[in-house]
Design a protein around this motif. Structure first.
Motif, PDB file in Angstrom:
ATOM      1  N   TRP A 136      -9.788   0.142  -4.013  1.00  0.00           N
ATOM      2  CA  TRP A 136      -9.911   0.187  -2.540  1.00  0.00           C
ATOM      3  C   TRP A 136     -10.699   1.417  -2.121  1.00  0.00           C
ATOM      4  N   GLU A 164      -6.764  -1.712  12.231  1.00  0.00           N
ATOM      5  CA  GLU A 164      -5.630  -1.266  11.406  1.00  0.00           C
ATOM      6  C   GLU A 164      -4.310  -1.577  12.099  1.00  0.00           C
ATOM      7  N   PHE A 193       0.896  -1.143   0.000  1.00  0.00           N
ATOM      8  CA  PHE A 193       0.000   0.000   0.000  1.00  0.00           C
ATOM      9  C   PHE A 193       0.941   1.201   0.000  1.00  0.00           C
ATOM     10  N   HIS A 251       0.965   5.214   0.640  1.00  0.00           N
ATOM     11  CA  HIS A 251       0.292   6.455   1.012  1.00  0.00           C
ATOM     12  C   HIS A 251       1.264   7.606   0.761  1.00  0.00           C
ATOM     13  N   TRP A 276       0.136   6.269   8.450  1.00  0.00           N
ATOM     14  CA  TRP A 276      -0.027   5.834   7.060  1.00  0.00           C
ATOM     15  C   TRP A 276       0.880   6.638   6.136  1.00  0.00           C
ATOM     16  N   ASN A 309      -4.975  -4.822   6.673  1.00  0.00           N
ATOM     17  CA  ASN A 309      -4.173  -3.668   6.241  1.00  0.00           C
ATOM     18  C   ASN A 309      -3.562  -2.998   7.452  1.00  0.00           C
ATOM     19  N   ARG A 344     -12.474   1.731  13.017  1.00  0.00           N
ATOM     20  CA  ARG A 344     -13.871   1.418  12.749  1.00  0.00           C
ATOM     21  C   ARG A 344     -14.211   0.111  13.449  1.00  0.00           C
ATOM     22  N   TYR A 397      -6.397   3.214  -4.924  1.00  0.00           N
ATOM     23  CA  TYR A 397      -7.178   3.696  -3.781  1.00  0.00           C
ATOM     24  C   TYR A 397      -7.661   5.082  -4.195  1.00  0.00           C
ATOM     25  N   GLU A 451      -1.564  13.383   8.896  1.00  0.00           N
ATOM     26  CA  GLU A 451      -2.188  12.105   8.526  1.00  0.00           C
ATOM     27  C   GLU A 451      -3.427  12.331   7.653  1.00  0.00           C
ATOM     28  N   TRP A 452      -4.206  13.340   8.019  1.00  0.00           N
ATOM     29  CA  TRP A 452      -5.352  13.709   7.196  1.00  0.00           C
ATOM     30  C   TRP A 452      -5.142  15.157   6.755  1.00  0.00           C
ATOM     31  N   HIS A 476      -6.142  10.886  -1.656  1.00  0.00           N
ATOM     32  CA  HIS A 476      -6.521  10.637  -0.261  1.00  0.00           C
ATOM     33  C   HIS A 476      -7.594  11.650   0.133  1.00  0.00           C
ATOM     34  N   HIS A 477      -7.926  11.725   1.421  1.00  0.00           N
ATOM     35  CA  HIS A 477      -9.054  12.557   1.862  1.00  0.00           C
ATOM     36  C   HIS A 477      -8.890  14.046   1.520  1.00  0.00           C
ATOM     37  N   ALA A 516     -13.637   5.850   5.668  1.00  0.00           N
ATOM     38  CA  ALA A 516     -13.373   6.951   6.598  1.00  0.00           C
ATOM     39  C   ALA A 516     -14.002   8.260   6.130  1.00  0.00           C
ATOM     40  N   ASP A 532     -12.249   3.499   0.865  1.00  0.00           N
ATOM     41  CA  ASP A 532     -12.126   3.737   2.291  1.00  0.00           C
ATOM     42  C   ASP A 532     -13.464   4.217   2.846  1.00  0.00           C
TER      43      ASP A 532
HETATM   44  C1  FUL Z   1      -8.245   4.955   6.921  1.00  0.00           C
HETATM   45  C2  FUL Z   1      -7.803   6.361   6.501  1.00  0.00           C
HETATM   46  O1  FUL Z   1      -8.461   7.349   7.258  1.00  0.00           O
HETATM   47  C3  FUL Z   1      -6.322   6.409   6.688  1.00  0.00           C
HETATM   48  O2  FUL Z   1      -5.785   7.675   6.452  1.00  0.00           O
HETATM   49  C4  FUL Z   1      -5.697   5.374   5.762  1.00  0.00           C
HETATM   50  O3  FUL Z   1      -5.915   5.751   4.408  1.00  0.00           O
HETATM   51  C5  FUL Z   1      -6.296   4.004   6.033  1.00  0.00           C
HETATM   52  C6  FUL Z   1      -5.825   2.949   5.056  1.00  0.00           C
HETATM   53  O4  FUL Z   1      -7.689   4.025   6.012  1.00  0.00           O
HETATM   54  O5  FUL Z   1      -9.590   4.811   6.983  1.00  0.00           O
END
Ligand code: FUL
Length: 477
Positions: free
Chosen positions: A164, A211, A28, A30, A283, A276, A248, A125, A40-41, A79-80, A168, A166
């Motif tokens: 993939w 995670e 993976f 990131h 990440w 993962n 989660r 992703y 991270e975000w 990513h986000h 989140a 996500d």
């Molecule tokens: C999470 C994301 O919020 C993290 O930043 C990362 O990408 C992870 C694989 O999944 O839900």
């Protein structure tokens, strides 16, 4: 009406799920503006100008994956924070407005090409949650935008093995409310990449539920269909307080597929798990974590519990600000690969002899489990839930790993087994296991024996076995 055990035993993977399962171990990546802002975000407000790797080399990433024993790689194309690693026509927020390759670069292409050249599968992703895109929250408009971006990725970069999604989303109660049109997303993936699995917020591959690299001792690939509920996954992810380490729940229960679960379920599906986790705490790359890279011993343990625990292993490797996998991470990955090549190449069962309590027919004799061929397998007669296979190694051997594989194309059946070795006229147990599924790596203190036996004490309808391999991992790392 409850589901019978025979029906549960018959549930089998699709071809795309089978091909994905064989990928076993993949990387993976990131990498985005966060790498340069130390987050991270991302917020979505980063300037593309920050995206300035000084020595980026996608072939170095791919090489690091390859020496570790990986067979594929999934890239965070967005990513986000919404920043796109390819020159998307649908946003300005991309590499095109960054210093990377003077705005002419396409990192998705560089990675896809490097994978292809090295014989690795390539996956994408694409974060549904997008903190930059103004249409996010205006559901129809954003769904159209998302489908456009997805289409760019699915049609421009050759074959994709995994998409993939996500779950989140950190919008919280007062944030933007976006209703994702999952069906439209899935439709476009099936149309352009029919061989790709859709993972996590998708029907093909299940998030393992954490995670941190935790695995279940008993991992079923046949589970209640309700586990595929995306809304639940999203709802749970809204509760995350600390976005950096969002967790989660829901899919995290220990027992997802025992007979007790089946008795309660209305519908069962083949929905296998992927684990993962990251080689570092985060990440994304943070210099402060240079001293917190997982050791070779930790990686070996993770590999054996995941690939050897009926899941696949998706290991995250965050490139640094140069655009390279850091030397420490690369060295650990090399160590893992060396261990795997040292330990799982010389199968002591090859050239031995094999006998089973009974076989369904002449095409499914016990010899098939030691012939090294993946398409031949042993099958017990229908209705025989208990069975054994004896293995004669030809000489006394010392070993500490046994690898078992079911023929999952026929379903997942084995529920309990024992490994025994012969001493005089006695059979002495040395390992007790539960499920096998795609692969079960049995780890135990070194055993010396010439004959060993796999006793299947419980299974669903009848068991199958594709491989019975014996190795000396030589005390590990
Ligand atoms: C999470 C994301 O919020 C993290 O930043 C990362 O990408 C992870 C694989 O999944 O839900």
């Amino acid at each position: 009406m409850s589901i019978s055990i025979q029906e549960a035993a018959r549930i089998a993977p699709s071809n795309r799920q089978l091909a994905w399962q064989e990928t076993e171990f993949y990387g993976f990546i990131h990498f985005t503006v966060n790498t340069f802002t130390d987050r991270e975000w991302g917020t979505g407000e980063e300037s593309p100008a920050v995206f300035a790797p000084t020595a980026l080399d996608a072939s170095q990433w791919v090489e690091a994956c390859k020496v570790a024993g990986m067979r594929g790689l999934i890239l965070t194309c967005k990513h986000h924070d919404g920043f796109c690693l390819w020159p998307s026509q649908y946003t300005e927020h991309s590499v095109s407005n960054s210093p990377f390759r003077e705005g002419k670069g396409d990192l998705v292409r560089e990675v896809a090409d490097a994978c292809r050249e090295a014989g690795l599968k390539f996956g994408i992703y694409l974060s549904p949650w997008d903190r930059h895109e103004p249409s996010y929250g205006d559901s129809d408009a954003y769904n159209a935008f998302f489908v456009h971006q997805l289409t760019e990725l699915l049609t421009g970069y050759g074959e994709v093995f995994a998409v993939w999604f996500d779950g989140a989303c950190g919008e919280g109660r007062n944030g933007k409310k976006q209703v994702y049109d999952w069906d439209a997303y899935y439709e476009v993936i099936r149309r352009h990449q029919p061989g790709a699995v859709i993972s996590v917020c998708g029907p093909d591959v299940r998030w393992c539920g954490n995670e941190a690299g935790r695995t279940r001792p008993v991992e079923w690939s046949v589970v209640p269909a309700t586990l595929r509920d995306n809304e639940k996954i999203q709802e749970e992810s809204q509760q995350a307080d600390d976005p950096a380490f969002a967790r989660r729940i829901g899919t995290s229960e220990d027992d997802l597929g025992s007979r007790a679960v089946i008795a309660e379920a209305e519908e069962l599906v083949w929905y296998p798990a992927e684990v993962n986790t990251s080689i570092r705490p985060g990440w994304f790359y943070h210099e402060a974590e240079d001293g917190a890279v997982k050791s070779v011993a930790e990686l070996v343990d993770l590999y054996e519990r995941t690939v050897g625990g009926n899941t696949t292993f998706l290991l995250n490797l965050p490139p640094d600000r140069r655009g390279l996998i850091h030397e420490t991470d690369a060295a650990r990955l090399r160590g893992l690969g060396e261990y795997l090549r040292r330990s799982y190449v010389h199968d002591l069962a090859r050239g031995g002899r094999c006998e089973a309590s009974a076989s369904a027919d002449a095409r499914h004799e016990a010899a098939a489990v030691i012939d090294g061929q993946r398409d031949t397998y042993w099958r017990a007669p229908a209705g025989e839930e208990q069975a054994w296979i004896e293995l004669e190694l030809g000489a006394d051997q010392t070993f500490d790993r046994v690898v078992l594989m079911e023929q999952i194309a026929e379903g997942q059946r084995i529920e309990r087994f024992v490994l025994e070795r012969q001493e005089g006229d006695q059979w002495l147990p040395f390992y007790v296991g539960r499920v096998v599924g795609y692969k079960h790596i049995c780890r135990f203190e070194p055993v010396r024996a010439q004959r060993l036996r796999l006793s299947i004490e419980a299974s669903r309808w009848y068991p199958t076995l594709r491989a019975f391999e014996v190795y000396a991992a030589n005390g590990g790392v």
